[in-house]
Design an enzyme around this catalytic site. Structure first.
Site, PDB file in Angstrom:
ATOM      1  N   TYR A   1     -14.467  -4.917   2.940  1.00  0.00           N
ATOM      2  CA  TYR A   1     -13.091  -5.346   2.480  1.00  0.00           C
ATOM      3  C   TYR A   1     -12.884  -6.687   2.618  1.00  0.00           C
ATOM      4  O   TYR A   1     -13.208  -7.117   3.657  1.00  0.00           O
ATOM      5  CB  TYR A   1     -12.081  -4.578   3.230  1.00  0.00           C
ATOM      6  CG  TYR A   1     -10.738  -5.167   2.802  1.00  0.00           C
ATOM      7  CD1 TYR A   1      -9.803  -4.794   1.907  1.00  0.00           C
ATOM      8  CD2 TYR A   1      -9.968  -6.205   3.674  1.00  0.00           C
ATOM      9  CE1 TYR A   1      -8.752  -5.005   1.524  1.00  0.00           C
ATOM     10  CE2 TYR A   1      -8.634  -6.502   3.470  1.00  0.00           C
ATOM     11  CZ  TYR A   1      -8.154  -5.775   2.528  1.00  0.00           C
ATOM     12  OH  TYR A   1      -6.978  -6.451   1.921  1.00  0.00           O
TER      13      TYR A   1
ATOM     14  N   TYR B   1       0.790  -1.261  -0.104  1.00  0.00           N
ATOM     15  CA  TYR B   1       0.071  -0.027  -0.186  1.00  0.00           C
ATOM     16  C   TYR B   1       0.861   1.177  -0.050  1.00  0.00           C
ATOM     17  O   TYR B   1       0.499   2.362   0.756  1.00  0.00           O
ATOM     18  CB  TYR B   1      -0.734  -0.064   0.995  1.00  0.00           C
ATOM     19  CG  TYR B   1      -1.770  -1.142   1.499  1.00  0.00           C
ATOM     20  CD1 TYR B   1      -2.655  -1.710   0.472  1.00  0.00           C
ATOM     21  CD2 TYR B   1      -1.629  -1.909   2.461  1.00  0.00           C
ATOM     22  CE1 TYR B   1      -3.543  -2.783   0.728  1.00  0.00           C
ATOM     23  CE2 TYR B   1      -2.372  -3.121   2.521  1.00  0.00           C
ATOM     24  CZ  TYR B   1      -3.437  -3.480   1.881  1.00  0.00           C
ATOM     25  OH  TYR B   1      -4.220  -4.535   1.901  1.00  0.00           O
TER      26      TYR B   1
ATOM     27  N   LYS C   1      -6.353 -13.592  10.613  1.00  0.00           N
ATOM     28  CA  LYS C   1      -5.508 -12.576  11.496  1.00  0.00           C
ATOM     29  C   LYS C   1      -5.493 -13.217  12.859  1.00  0.00           C
ATOM     30  O   LYS C   1      -4.328 -13.447  12.983  1.00  0.00           O
ATOM     31  CB  LYS C   1      -6.536 -11.408  11.331  1.00  0.00           C
ATOM     32  CG  LYS C   1      -6.832 -10.827  10.076  1.00  0.00           C
ATOM     33  CD  LYS C   1      -6.345  -9.323  10.078  1.00  0.00           C
ATOM     34  CE  LYS C   1      -6.013  -8.876   8.794  1.00  0.00           C
ATOM     35  NZ  LYS C   1      -7.064  -8.487   7.741  1.00  0.00           N
TER      36      LYS C   1
HETATM   37  C1  LIG Z   1      -7.249  -8.753   6.352  1.00  0.00           C
HETATM   38  C2  LIG Z   1      -8.501  -9.132   5.837  1.00  0.00           C
HETATM   39  C3  LIG Z   1      -8.490 -10.023   4.806  1.00  0.00           C
HETATM   40  C4  LIG Z   1      -7.527 -10.430   4.035  1.00  0.00           C
HETATM   41  O1  LIG Z   1      -6.606 -11.115   4.671  1.00  0.00           O
HETATM   42  P1  LIG Z   1      -4.981 -11.118   4.246  1.00  0.00           P
HETATM   43  O2  LIG Z   1      -4.389 -12.246   5.104  1.00  0.00           O
HETATM   44  O3  LIG Z   1      -4.509  -9.835   4.272  1.00  0.00           O
HETATM   45  O4  LIG Z   1      -5.013 -11.849   2.854  1.00  0.00           O
HETATM   46  C5  LIG Z   1     -10.058 -10.499   4.220  1.00  0.00           C
HETATM   47  N1  LIG Z   1     -11.014  -9.991   4.760  1.00  0.00           N
HETATM   48  C6  LIG Z   1     -11.098  -9.166   6.054  1.00  0.00           C
HETATM   49  C7  LIG Z   1     -12.099  -8.748   6.712  1.00  0.00           C
HETATM   50  C8  LIG Z   1      -9.853  -8.738   6.516  1.00  0.00           C
HETATM   51  O5  LIG Z   1      -9.799  -7.926   7.569  1.00  0.00           O
END
Ligand SMILES: *Cc1c(COP(=O)(O)O)cnc(C)c1O
Length: 421
Positions: A146, A18, A269
Site C-alpha cells: 500500500y 473509505y 505518519k
Molecule cells: C498511509 C500510507 C501512505 C499514504 O499516506 P497519506 O498521508 O494517507 O497520503 C503511503 N504509504 C504507506 C506505507 C502508508 O502507510
C-alpha cells in the site's frame, strides 16, 4: 446519545473516507484527546489502540510538542517555500539526514504520505530521463503493498487494494509481483527482472511490514535480497517507511534491521508525532546530482503549496527531541513483549488464523470477518478504539501507552473474539 448540533447538520454534508455513505453506521463524535485516550461527545472515554492511523507515537497532546508548536505559532505558522527558507525546515532536513544512512542526504518536504510517494516516483522516473535513458517507464511493486490513494500511488498498491480492476485503462500499469520470500518466489523474481529490468525505473516496498495491505510481515532477509537485486539489475530501490518509520517496528527505521539502505525513502505518519500533516521524500546524493544541470528541464518541478509548513516542521523537530530524550525504543520493546504475551491466548480461539507481533504492531488474523459492523460495535462497547479491517484485528498503540491501558486493549480483543462473531 447526547448529540451536539454540529453533528446532525454536518453529517449530511461531509464525505467520509473509505465509507459507503449509504449503508454506513454512524461515526462517533470525538471532542478531545489526551495521551492514549479519546473523549467522546456523550461523555464516554476510549482507550486508543490505533494512535490515529499510526501517527500519535507519543500519545495525544504531548506537552512538549505543544510548547514547541505554540512558540512557532506565534512566530510564523506558515510561509511559502518557494524562494524562501526557514529555520524549522532546514533544521529538520539536517536532522533527518543525520539519522538516516550516510548518502540519504537530500530532503523534499510535502504535506501527505501519498504525495511523498508521488514525489519519490517522479524522482526515480526523472533520474533516468535526466541521464538520457528514456526506456524506464515501469515501476516494480509488491502484492499486499500500500502506498497511498492518489492515482499514481494507487497504481502501485496491491491490485485489489488499489482497485486496479475498477480503474482499468485509467491507472498506469506497473508490475506487481510477489515479494521474494522463498526459493521459488526468489527464482521467479530474478527471472522477471532478467527479462524486464531495462524498462523498470525503481522497486518500491514497505520494509518489514506491509501495513494497510493487512499488516503482513516479512524478514530483514527479504530487504537484503531486494537491495541485492536492485544492484544486480541497476534499479533504484525505494523504501516507503510512512508506516514503519519512527520506531513502529522496533528500530527507528525498519531498514536498519536489514542493514541495507534504499536510494529513496518516504516518511510521514509519525513524523510530527501525530500533530500536523507533513511528509518527506529523502534521496541519495547520486539521485540529487542527476537533477543538477544547466538545463532547467532537469530540475524537479514539484512544490506543494503547504510544503515544509513551519508549524509542522517545528512539531517534527519536537517529536525527534522526544525520541532522543524519552527512550521510545525501549517502550516499543516492552509493548512488543506485552502484546506477544497477552495476544497469544487468541491463538486458541475459533476462527483465528494467526497471531503475530513486531515492534509495536500486534495482529490477530482471522479466517474471515463476516460482520464487520458488529465486530466494530462490540469493540466499542469495551470502551476501546480498535479498527479491524480486511480479516485482521490489530493494535498500533502510542509508545507511551501504560501497561494497564494496553492490557485493556488486548483483553478487549480476546473477549470480543471469544464471543460468537
Ligand atoms: C498511509 C500510507 C501512505 C499514504 O499516506 P497519506 O498521508 O494517507 O497520503 C503511503 N504509504 C504507506 C506505507 C502508508 O502507510
Amino acid at each position: 446519545m447526547n448529540n451536539p448540533s454540529w453533528l446532525k447538520d454536518g453529517l449530511s454534508h461531509i464525505w467520509l473516507p473509505y465509507t459507503q455513505m449509504q449503508t454506513m453506521t454512524a461515526p462517533i463524535p470525538a471532542i478531545a484527546t489526551k495521551e492514549s485516550r479519546i473523549y467522546l461527545a456523550d461523555g464516554r472515554e476510549l482507550i486508543d489502540g490505533i494512535a490515529s492511523w499510526w501517527t500519535a507515537c507519543h500519545g495525544y497532546n504531548h506537552p512538549y510538542i505543544y510548547k514547541k508548536a505554540e512558540e512557532q505559532l506565534r512566530e510564523m505558522p506558515h510561509i511559502m517555500f518557494g524562494g524562501i527558507v526557514h529555520e524549522p525546515a532546514l533544521r529538520l532536513a539536517s536532522r533527518l539526514a543525520k539519522i538516516l544512512p550516510d548518502n540519504l542526504n537530500h530532503v523534499f518536504f510535502s504535506d501527505s504520505g501519498s504525495v511523498a510517494v508521488e514525489v519519490a516516483l517522479k524522482m526515480a522516473m526523472q533520474y533516468w530521463l535526466n541521464k538520457g535513458d528514456t526506456k524506464r517507464k515501469k515501476l516494480l511493486a509488491f502484492r499486499g503493498g500500500y502506498h497511498g490513494d492518489t492515482m499514481a500511488t494507487m497504481a502501485i498498491c496491491d491490485p485489489e487494494e488499489g482497485m486496479h480492476s475498477l480503474f482499468t485503462g485509467i491507472l498506469p500499469e506497473h508490475y506487481i509481483v510477489d515479494l521474494p520470500k522463498d526459493e521459488e518466489s526468489i527464482a521467479r523474481f530474478d527471472l522477471f527482472l532478467e527479462q524486464h529490468h531495462s524498462g523498470i525505473a525503481a522497486i518500491i516496498t514497505e520494509p518489514l511490514i506491509q501495513g494497510a495491505g493487512g499488516m503482513l510481515f516479512h524478514s530483514p532477509e527479504v530487504l537484503k535480497r531486494l537491495r541485492y537485486f536492485a544492484d544486480k539489475y541497476n534499479l533504484l530501490l525505494i523504501f516507503d517507511e510512512i508506516f514503519t518509520g519512527f520506531g513502529r517496528t522496533g528500530s527507528m527505521f525498519a531498514f536498519e534491521q536489514a542493514n541495507v539502505a534504499p536510494d529513496i525513502i518516504t516518511l510521514s505518519k509519525a513524523l510530527t508525532g501525530g500533530t500536523m500533516a507533513l511528509a518527506a521524500t529523502v534521496a541519495t546524493t547520486s539521485i540529487f546530482n542527476s537533477f543538477l544541470s544547466d538545463n532547467p528541464i532537469h530540475a524537479l518541478m514539484h512544490g506543494p503549496t503547504f510544503m515544509a509548513n513551519p508549524l509542522a516542521c517545528a512539531c517534527a523537530l519536537a517529536s525527534l527531541d522526544l525520541f532522543e530524550q524519552e527512550n521510545r525504543l525501549e517502550q516499543v520493546a516492552k509493548i512488543s513483549q506485552q502484546m506477544t504475551d497477552e495476544l497469544a491466548p487468541c491463538r486458541a480461539l475459533p476462527g483465528v488464523k494467526d497471531v503475530r507481533v513486531m515492534g509495536a504492531v500486534g495482529v490477530v488474523e482471522l479466517e474471515k470477518i463476516t460482520d464487520m459492523n458488529k465486530l466494530k460495535s462490540q469493540l466499542l462497547e469495551q470502551n476501546v478504539w480498535i479498527r479491524p479491517f480486511r480479516n485482521i484485528v490489530y493494535l498500533t498503540p502510542a509508545f507511551t501507552i501504560t501497561p494497564k491501558e494496553l492490557q485493556n486493549l488486548t483483553a478487549a480483543i480476546y473477549k470480543v473474539l471469544s464471543q460468537a462473531i
